[in-house]
Design a protein around this motif. Sequence first.
Motif, PDB file in Angstrom:
ATOM      1  N   ARG A 149     -35.816  12.891 -90.336  1.00 15.16           N
ATOM      2  CA  ARG A 149     -36.552  14.262 -90.108  1.00 15.16           C
ATOM      3  C   ARG A 149     -36.664  14.720 -89.062  1.00 15.16           C
ATOM      4  O   ARG A 149     -35.803  14.323 -87.724  1.00 15.16           O
ATOM      5  N   MET A 150     -37.580  15.590 -88.997  1.00 14.74           N
ATOM      6  CA  MET A 150     -37.929  16.868 -87.801  1.00 14.74           C
ATOM      7  C   MET A 150     -38.511  16.044 -86.688  1.00 14.74           C
ATOM      8  O   MET A 150     -39.965  16.301 -87.415  1.00 14.74           O
ATOM      9  N   GLU A 151     -37.841  15.972 -85.770  1.00 14.93           N
ATOM     10  CA  GLU A 151     -39.938  15.825 -84.455  1.00 14.93           C
ATOM     11  C   GLU A 151     -40.325  16.392 -83.143  1.00 14.93           C
ATOM     12  O   GLU A 151     -38.304  17.609 -83.230  1.00 14.93           O
ATOM     13  N   PRO A 152     -41.054  17.234 -82.328  1.00 15.04           N
ATOM     14  CA  PRO A 152     -41.352  18.075 -81.813  1.00 15.04           C
ATOM     15  C   PRO A 152     -40.447  17.515 -80.420  1.00 15.04           C
ATOM     16  O   PRO A 152     -40.399  15.996 -80.075  1.00 15.04           O
ATOM     17  N   ALA A 153     -40.215  18.426 -79.766  1.00 16.32           N
ATOM     18  CA  ALA A 153     -39.441  17.818 -78.417  1.00 16.32           C
ATOM     19  C   ALA A 153     -39.378  19.585 -77.667  1.00 16.32           C
ATOM     20  O   ALA A 153     -39.539  20.114 -77.539  1.00 16.32           O
ATOM     21  N   ARG A 154     -39.621  19.174 -76.641  1.00 20.86           N
ATOM     22  CA  ARG A 154     -40.027  20.257 -75.293  1.00 20.86           C
ATOM     23  C   ARG A 154     -38.808  19.881 -74.129  1.00 20.86           C
ATOM     24  O   ARG A 154     -38.577  18.858 -73.577  1.00 20.86           O
ATOM     25  N   TYR A 155     -38.109  21.463 -73.870  1.00 18.50           N
ATOM     26  CA  TYR A 155     -37.174  20.676 -72.960  1.00 18.50           C
ATOM     27  C   TYR A 155     -37.532  22.240 -71.395  1.00 18.50           C
ATOM     28  O   TYR A 155     -37.926  23.175 -72.167  1.00 18.50           O
ATOM     29  N   LEU A 156     -36.513  22.106 -70.234  1.00 18.58           N
ATOM     30  CA  LEU A 156     -36.665  22.784 -68.897  1.00 18.58           C
ATOM     31  C   LEU A 156     -35.828  22.666 -68.733  1.00 18.58           C
ATOM     32  O   LEU A 156     -35.260  22.018 -68.539  1.00 18.58           O
ATOM     33  N   GLU A 157     -34.884  23.916 -68.330  1.00 19.88           N
ATOM     34  CA  GLU A 157     -33.606  24.317 -67.352  1.00 19.88           C
ATOM     35  C   GLU A 157     -33.564  24.893 -65.991  1.00 19.88           C
ATOM     36  O   GLU A 157     -34.488  25.588 -65.204  1.00 19.88           O
ATOM     37  N   LEU A 158     -32.972  24.274 -65.252  1.00 19.49           N
ATOM     38  CA  LEU A 158     -33.314  24.400 -63.922  1.00 19.49           C
ATOM     39  C   LEU A 158     -32.651  25.336 -63.821  1.00 19.49           C
ATOM     40  O   LEU A 158     -31.660  26.439 -64.508  1.00 19.49           O
ATOM     41  N   CYS A 159     -32.923  26.649 -63.125  1.00 24.24           N
ATOM     42  CA  CYS A 159     -31.710  27.597 -62.670  1.00 24.24           C
ATOM     43  C   CYS A 159     -31.759  27.577 -61.148  1.00 24.24           C
ATOM     44  O   CYS A 159     -32.218  27.160 -60.013  1.00 24.24           O
ATOM     45  N   HIS A 160     -30.845  28.613 -60.228  1.00 28.01           N
ATOM     46  CA  HIS A 160     -30.404  28.688 -59.142  1.00 28.01           C
ATOM     47  C   HIS A 160     -30.097  30.327 -58.466  1.00 28.01           C
ATOM     48  O   HIS A 160     -29.815  31.049 -59.203  1.00 28.01           O
ATOM     49  N   PRO A 161     -30.655  30.700 -57.371  1.00 29.33           N
ATOM     50  CA  PRO A 161     -29.997  31.733 -56.827  1.00 29.33           C
ATOM     51  C   PRO A 161     -28.691  32.199 -57.497  1.00 29.33           C
ATOM     52  O   PRO A 161     -28.294  31.774 -56.824  1.00 29.33           O
ATOM     53  N   GLY A 162     -28.618  33.615 -57.688  1.00 32.91           N
ATOM     54  CA  GLY A 162     -27.792  33.819 -58.099  1.00 32.91           C
ATOM     55  C   GLY A 162     -26.610  33.698 -59.278  1.00 32.91           C
ATOM     56  O   GLY A 162     -24.983  33.426 -59.197  1.00 32.91           O
ATOM     57  N   LEU A 163     -26.873  32.806 -59.654  1.00 32.55           N
ATOM     58  CA  LEU A 163     -25.857  31.736 -61.127  1.00 32.55           C
ATOM     59  C   LEU A 163     -27.373  32.823 -62.140  1.00 32.55           C
ATOM     60  O   LEU A 163     -28.497  33.297 -62.411  1.00 32.55           O
ATOM     61  N   PRO A 164     -26.501  32.848 -63.621  1.00 31.78           N
ATOM     62  CA  PRO A 164     -27.251  32.961 -65.330  1.00 31.78           C
ATOM     63  C   PRO A 164     -28.212  32.003 -65.246  1.00 31.78           C
ATOM     64  O   PRO A 164     -27.784  31.495 -64.125  1.00 31.78           O
ATOM     65  N   ALA A 165     -29.267  32.645 -65.925  1.00 34.74           N
ATOM     66  CA  ALA A 165     -30.061  32.004 -66.063  1.00 34.74           C
ATOM     67  C   ALA A 165     -30.033  30.428 -67.031  1.00 34.74           C
ATOM     68  O   ALA A 165     -29.052  30.417 -67.655  1.00 34.74           O
TER      69      ALA A 165
END
Length: 306
Positions: A149-165
């Motif tokens: 079954r599908m369950e909720p999840a949340r995520y966050l990615e870090l970013c670094h200056p000069g690099l793609p998101a």
Amino acid sequence: MGDVNGLHHVGHIVRDMDEAMERYRRLGFTVAEPAYPELPGMAEPVGVVNTHVYFPGGFVELVSAGRVPAGARPIPLRVPDDKLPGLTAAVRATAANIAAFLRRFQGLHIVIADTPDIDAVAARLTAAGVGHGGVHAVQRPVETATGTRMEPARYLELCHPGLPAGRVPEGRVGFAQNAPVDDERHPEHANGATALTGCLLHVAAPDLAEVRRRYATYFGPATQATAPDSAQAAAPDRAGVTVTSAPESGGAPPALPGFAGFTVSVRDLDATVRHLGGNGVAFTRTGRQAAVPVLGTTIVFRQEAG
């Protein structure tokens, strides 16, 4: 720092998913069938296929940006309409980053920490001046006693200056928060592996202090020293990432900084190495651990404490 609970997962990026699944299964891991994300209104896969080696509290993700294997199943990603453009952009950016990581080298490029409060993490990182792409809400497939079954999840990615998101110099690093599932099932592994416990990041010696400072800001300071000289000690941060200078004698990733491998705990290391040997797997044993090179990374099987 109370918003980090260790590793959520690591991601091994491979050129050939079928080969990767065969290699992991020969090592004695139970590997789920591959899948790919399916977004509303998208007729074609976004170009990323993955599968997982699950443990209680964490997993290893195998990821490929190439051909979708026969039998791979779609995983519908459902979000409110107003959130769909942001999720679509994030998924496309992830696909582009996976392809870029694979051009850099085949191996470990993804490290995600587990958190009980991702909103607090986002606020803390913002206050510290650490770039990130904000919190995204998705659903994840969960194997339970009554099926998937599908369950909720949340995520966050870090970013670094000069690099793609969604990128830092060594790959994709971030946080994830899963809603607890009481009846979630976790497979047994024939090699006796019980948990994902850490990973190793190699950096050029002149960059060591700066990268350790960066990871202390991300996840919290190192938790223990493993060498007598504190200036050179290799110690894991609160997510289980050990940052150390790349060895001069070889064994470092082809590009620095780079994740060199990950560690899993096992119930009985003697039984694990018997399983590896019986399957024709070459390994190097040192004391309470055995290391196996696999498709550009190193998997370390380490005897459980106690």
